[in-house]
Design an enzyme around this catalytic site. Sequence first.
Site, PDB file in Angstrom:
ATOM      1  N   LEU A   8       0.347-116.406  33.933  1.00 37.08           N
ATOM      2  CA  LEU A   8      -0.340-116.940  32.599  1.00 37.08           C
ATOM      3  C   LEU A   8       0.107-117.611  32.436  1.00 37.08           C
ATOM      4  O   LEU A   8       0.553-118.761  32.074  1.00 37.08           O
ATOM      5  CB  LEU A   8       0.453-116.019  31.863  1.00 37.08           C
ATOM      6  CG  LEU A   8       1.457-114.273  31.387  1.00 37.08           C
ATOM      7  CD1 LEU A   8       2.366-113.515  31.203  1.00 37.08           C
ATOM      8  CD2 LEU A   8      -0.380-113.128  31.790  1.00 37.08           C
TER       9      LEU A   8
ATOM     10  N   GLY B 141      -7.296-100.350  28.688  1.00 33.80           N
ATOM     11  CA  GLY B 141      -7.097 -98.620  29.625  1.00 33.80           C
ATOM     12  C   GLY B 141      -7.024 -97.632  28.016  1.00 33.80           C
ATOM     13  O   GLY B 141      -6.941 -98.633  27.367  1.00 33.80           O
TER      14      GLY B 141
ATOM     15  N   GLY C  34      -9.157-100.353  33.511  1.00 28.83           N
ATOM     16  CA  GLY C  34      -9.585-100.485  32.037  1.00 28.83           C
ATOM     17  C   GLY C  34     -11.637-100.158  31.864  1.00 28.83           C
ATOM     18  O   GLY C  34     -11.891-100.558  32.935  1.00 28.83           O
TER      19      GLY C  34
ATOM     20  N   ARG D 180      10.284-117.729  26.580  1.00 32.60           N
ATOM     21  CA  ARG D 180       8.709-118.777  25.478  1.00 32.60           C
ATOM     22  C   ARG D 180       9.213-118.455  24.025  1.00 32.60           C
ATOM     23  O   ARG D 180       9.483-119.018  22.921  1.00 32.60           O
ATOM     24  CB  ARG D 180       8.580-119.141  26.390  1.00 32.60           C
ATOM     25  CG  ARG D 180       7.581-119.898  26.044  1.00 32.60           C
ATOM     26  CD  ARG D 180       6.970-120.666  26.582  1.00 32.60           C
ATOM     27  NE  ARG D 180       5.793-119.968  26.455  1.00 32.60           N
ATOM     28  CZ  ARG D 180       4.373-119.809  25.343  1.00 32.60           C
ATOM     29  NH1 ARG D 180       4.764-119.608  24.025  1.00 32.60           N
ATOM     30  NH2 ARG D 180       3.581-118.690  25.423  1.00 32.60           N
TER      31      ARG D 180
ATOM     32  N   TYR E 152       3.514 -96.596  43.478  1.00 31.35           N
ATOM     33  CA  TYR E 152       3.749 -97.384  41.534  1.00 31.35           C
ATOM     34  C   TYR E 152       5.037 -96.102  40.573  1.00 31.35           C
ATOM     35  O   TYR E 152       5.888 -96.896  40.563  1.00 31.35           O
ATOM     36  CB  TYR E 152       2.857 -95.309  41.090  1.00 31.35           C
ATOM     37  CG  TYR E 152       2.764 -95.745  39.278  1.00 31.35           C
ATOM     38  CD1 TYR E 152       2.251 -96.442  38.846  1.00 31.35           C
ATOM     39  CD2 TYR E 152       3.471 -94.404  38.650  1.00 31.35           C
ATOM     40  CE1 TYR E 152       2.211 -96.342  37.544  1.00 31.35           C
ATOM     41  CE2 TYR E 152       2.952 -94.140  37.133  1.00 31.35           C
ATOM     42  CZ  TYR E 152       2.649 -95.049  36.455  1.00 31.35           C
ATOM     43  OH  TYR E 152       2.263 -94.887  35.191  1.00 31.35           O
TER      44      TYR E 152
ATOM     45  N   THR F 144       0.369 -87.947  28.652  1.00 29.20           N
ATOM     46  CA  THR F 144      -0.470 -88.001  28.573  1.00 29.20           C
ATOM     47  C   THR F 144      -2.398 -88.001  27.969  1.00 29.20           C
ATOM     48  O   THR F 144      -2.534 -88.377  29.377  1.00 29.20           O
ATOM     49  CB  THR F 144      -0.436 -89.622  27.480  1.00 29.20           C
ATOM     50  OG1 THR F 144       1.305 -89.599  27.689  1.00 29.20           O
ATOM     51  CG2 THR F 144      -1.074 -89.772  25.658  1.00 29.20           C
TER      52      THR F 144
END
Length: 311
Positions: free
Chosen positions: A61, A10, A36, A106, A145, A175
Amino acid sequence: MQILVTGCAGFIGYHLSQRLLAEGHTVVGMDDFSSGQKINSDALRQQPRFRFVQHNVAEPLTITDHFDQIYNMACPASPADFDRRRLHILATCSRGPWNLAELALRCDARLFHASTSEVYGDPLVNPQIESYWGNVSCNGPRSCYDEGKRFAEALLAAYRREYGLKTRIARIFNTYGPRMRADDGRALPNFINQALTGQPLTVHGQGQQTRSFCYVDDLVDGIIRLTNSAVDEPVNLGNPVEITVLEIAEEIIRLCNSSSTVIHVPRPQDDPNIRRPDITRAQTLLGWDPTVERSVGLARVVEWFREHPPR
Ligand code: UDP
């Protein structure tokens, strides 16, 4: 350090990854290309200390590396995405930080999370200070969002209180910079590409709503300062110079030496009327201040879009 950056393909994730690599760190970049761009991950892959993993952060993950820091930049963030990908955004804002919080625990890593000025919704105070709770619709078109990002802040506050997780949260205001997605529907890419091609600039409503635009290098500097600091409360990062949408459209026409005109088109529902960060907290706790003038920053973006016209 060994650092994970999610959303590395992104716009902001790319610039952040480049800066971390330039500082000598090893970076694993993760992205699922939902918003992205491959041009960004391909450029990062040229760097020796960078490894790319294609993965949706909302899915479990499987990565087994150790990380010292994690920057969660993953989430489609253009209002146009709020219509195209609302459920994806809700998953990214909830399961994403949840998965990353477990990974950070972790690894005993610091977890930076990209929150947003949208947590203030259509604010009733100006400028917006971190202690302001906001004026947010919990079921309007921007809610995926806004509420997603508010949930993420609540989740990380709970992890911090429950497990002592080292969280760092920036509320990022508008930005801009090179490598913004040309077709993401935001004001600046739209206006610049319209001005460069002689098309009318599509100003929503009368264009009297305001925004405050921060150049991406300034933002990245603030993000890194925050992550390396001891500040675990949310911090606004943005440029407090406020301008109306109509004014910035006219500024871009001038900057591009364009013959384009402005047309007024309907304004999206719940489009915030005002937005300007109070950055006292970032100034006092991080010694951070934006430094790039809008004329300088905009010229760089115009240059980028001249060389990379939308396909
Ligand atoms: N906007 C506009 N024309 C466009 C795109 C956006 O007038 O082609 C307006 C939009 O309604 C908003 C402001 O510009 O008031 C900034 O919109 P953007 O999509 O860049 O991001 P936002 O600040 O709403 O997240």
